[in-house]
Design a protein around this motif. Structure first.
Motif, mmCIF file in Angstrom:
data_model
loop_
_atom_site.group_PDB
_atom_site.id
_atom_site.type_symbol
_atom_site.label_atom_id
_atom_site.label_comp_id
_atom_site.label_asym_id
_atom_site.label_seq_id
_atom_site.Cartn_x
_atom_site.Cartn_y
_atom_site.Cartn_z
ATOM 1 N N ASP A 198 0.439 -1.239 -0.479
ATOM 2 C CA ASP A 198 0.027 -0.264 -0.026
ATOM 3 C C ASP A 198 0.491 1.289 -0.250
ATOM 4 N N GLN A 199 1.759 0.833 -0.451
ATOM 5 C CA GLN A 199 2.962 2.235 0.324
ATOM 6 C C GLN A 199 3.361 2.422 -1.812
ATOM 7 N N VAL A 200 3.632 2.162 -1.936
ATOM 8 C CA VAL A 200 4.310 1.670 -3.017
ATOM 9 C C VAL A 200 3.247 1.957 -4.474
ATOM 10 N N ALA A 201 3.294 3.011 -5.270
ATOM 11 C CA ALA A 201 2.175 3.368 -6.426
ATOM 12 C C ALA A 201 2.303 2.576 -7.001
ATOM 13 N N GLY A 202 3.331 1.179 -7.775
ATOM 14 C CA GLY A 202 3.220 0.279 -8.756
ATOM 15 C C GLY A 202 4.434 0.045 -9.213
ATOM 16 N N ARG A 203 4.348 -1.450 -10.083
ATOM 17 C CA ARG A 203 5.460 -2.025 -10.138
ATOM 18 C C ARG A 203 5.916 -2.031 -11.296
ATOM 19 N N MET A 204 6.836 -3.145 -11.940
ATOM 20 C CA MET A 204 7.685 -2.815 -13.374
ATOM 21 C C MET A 204 8.447 -3.665 -13.558
ATOM 22 N N MET A 205 8.472 -4.234 -14.801
ATOM 23 C CA MET A 205 9.340 -5.829 -15.043
ATOM 24 C C MET A 205 9.464 -5.099 -16.449
ATOM 25 N N PRO A 206 11.100 -5.792 -17.000
ATOM 26 C CA PRO A 206 10.874 -5.908 -18.999
ATOM 27 C C PRO A 206 10.551 -7.629 -18.631
ATOM 28 N N TRP A 207 9.821 -7.474 -19.624
ATOM 29 C CA TRP A 207 9.718 -8.658 -21.136
ATOM 30 C C TRP A 207 10.339 -8.057 -22.226
ATOM 31 N N SER A 208 11.699 -8.195 -22.962
ATOM 32 C CA SER A 208 12.171 -8.708 -23.126
ATOM 33 C C SER A 208 11.879 -9.354 -24.201
ATOM 34 N N GLN A 209 11.207 -10.918 -24.523
ATOM 35 C CA GLN A 209 10.731 -11.689 -25.731
ATOM 36 C C GLN A 209 9.526 -11.023 -26.650
ATOM 37 N N PRO A 210 9.169 -11.291 -27.136
ATOM 38 C CA PRO A 210 7.159 -10.850 -27.802
ATOM 39 C C PRO A 210 6.423 -11.367 -26.317
ATOM 40 N N ASN A 240 10.978 -5.912 -26.214
ATOM 41 C CA ASN A 240 11.714 -4.829 -24.875
ATOM 42 C C ASN A 240 10.544 -4.411 -24.678
ATOM 43 N N TRP A 241 9.988 -5.195 -23.738
ATOM 44 C CA TRP A 241 8.045 -4.158 -22.528
ATOM 45 C C TRP A 241 8.998 -4.220 -21.966
ATOM 46 N N LEU A 242 7.952 -2.682 -21.305
ATOM 47 C CA LEU A 242 7.853 -3.124 -19.186
ATOM 48 C C LEU A 242 6.341 -3.316 -19.311
ATOM 49 N N VAL A 243 6.426 -4.107 -18.207
ATOM 50 C CA VAL A 243 5.351 -4.544 -18.346
ATOM 51 C C VAL A 243 4.984 -3.542 -16.856
ATOM 52 N N LEU A 244 3.686 -2.511 -16.795
ATOM 53 C CA LEU A 244 3.773 -1.996 -15.564
ATOM 54 C C LEU A 244 2.553 -2.172 -14.513
ATOM 55 N N SER A 245 2.339 -2.833 -13.080
ATOM 56 C CA SER A 245 1.457 -3.073 -12.755
ATOM 57 C C SER A 245 1.105 -1.686 -11.744
ATOM 58 N N THR A 246 -0.569 -1.073 -11.932
ATOM 59 C CA THR A 246 -0.317 -0.576 -10.868
ATOM 60 C C THR A 246 -2.071 -0.083 -11.016
ATOM 61 N N ARG A 247 -2.358 0.374 -9.418
ATOM 62 C CA ARG A 247 -3.798 0.454 -8.829
ATOM 63 C C ARG A 247 -5.024 -0.665 -10.261
ATOM 64 N N GLU A 282 -4.255 -2.410 -12.893
ATOM 65 C CA GLU A 282 -4.301 -2.573 -14.188
ATOM 66 C C GLU A 282 -2.832 -3.009 -14.829
ATOM 67 N N ILE A 283 -2.586 -3.036 -15.827
ATOM 68 C CA ILE A 283 -1.089 -3.252 -16.278
ATOM 69 C C ILE A 283 -1.381 -2.838 -17.746
ATOM 70 N N TRP A 284 -0.528 -2.163 -18.317
ATOM 71 C CA TRP A 284 0.042 -1.632 -19.220
ATOM 72 C C TRP A 284 1.730 -1.876 -19.537
ATOM 73 N N LEU A 285 1.011 -1.554 -20.477
ATOM 74 C CA LEU A 285 3.004 -1.883 -21.508
ATOM 75 C C LEU A 285 3.347 -0.643 -21.979
ATOM 76 N N LEU A 319 -4.694 -8.214 -19.504
ATOM 77 C CA LEU A 319 -3.837 -8.734 -18.444
ATOM 78 C C LEU A 319 -4.455 -8.357 -16.986
ATOM 79 N N ASP A 320 -3.558 -9.266 -15.948
ATOM 80 C CA ASP A 320 -4.542 -8.477 -15.048
ATOM 81 C C ASP A 320 -3.591 -9.003 -13.579
ATOM 82 N N THR A 321 -3.615 -8.140 -12.218
ATOM 83 C CA THR A 321 -2.529 -8.721 -11.635
ATOM 84 C C THR A 321 -2.229 -9.927 -11.376
ATOM 85 N N ALA A 322 -3.103 -10.927 -11.467
ATOM 86 C CA ALA A 322 -2.654 -12.485 -10.963
ATOM 87 C C ALA A 322 -1.406 -12.352 -12.177
ATOM 88 N N TRP A 323 -1.958 -12.184 -13.311
ATOM 89 C CA TRP A 323 -0.449 -12.559 -14.272
ATOM 90 C C TRP A 323 0.804 -12.408 -14.330
#
Length: 159
Positions: A76-88, A106-113, A115-118, A131-135
């Motif tokens: 609850d103190q973090v606005a979001g998380r992100m990870m690199p996704w280099s493959q298609p 070469n995506w960055l996958v962002l998880s915030t509120r 929602e998943i953003w590429l 995609l969802d937070t569980a994914w």
């Protein structure tokens, strides 16, 4: 096993009386032994009591939690998380492609509120409703760093 007949009625009564006498006697012995045990205290217990009393007399409460520089923020103190996704990235049989520049790796996958953003290498971001937070949680590795700003995180991940 004895079956009660006229010949052994006396014997069975004697056995019943004897059982009752033994039970009462055993109860008294048990109560005396228990009373004796209650007064006994193992030496380790006295040593532990003395040590805890000494700690309390010092007055300081020991903080056994991690020092602040080793703690990580809670979810609850973090606005979001992100990870690199280099493959298609293939979602439901379709290749994820940037709607602006057409990049597909070469995506960055962002998880915030929830929602998943590429985010592509060029900096275009698009919401990915399939995609969802569980994914994200299934595919993300443990966080290796935390950052104060979004830009710091982008720099850390090489974007």
């Amino acid at each position: 096993m004895l079956v009660e007949t006229r010949e052994n009625t006396g014997l069975l009564e004697w056995i019943r009386r004897r059982r009752g006498a033994d039970t009462d006697g055993l109860s008294r012995v048990h109560e005396r032994m228990w009373a004796g045990l209650e007064s006994l205290v193992p030496p380790e217990a006295e040593r532990i009591r003395a040590a805890s009393a000494a700690d309390e007399s010092v007055g300081g409460v020991v903080d056994d939690f991690l020092p602040p520089d080793l703690r990580i923020p809670s979810h609850d103190q973090v606005a979001g998380r992100m990870m690199p996704w280099s493959q298609p990235l293939v979602i439901e049989g379709e290749l994820a492609v940037c709607t602006v520049c057409g990049a597909y790796r070469n995506w960055l996958v962002l998880s915030t509120r929830d929602e998943i953003w590429l985010r592509c290498r060029a900096g275009h971001q698009q919401h990915e409703p399939r995609l969802d937070t569980a994914w994200y949680n299934r595919h993300a590795k443990p966080a290796d760093a935390t950052h104060a700003t979004f830009e710091d995180c982008l720099r850390h991940l090489g974007h």
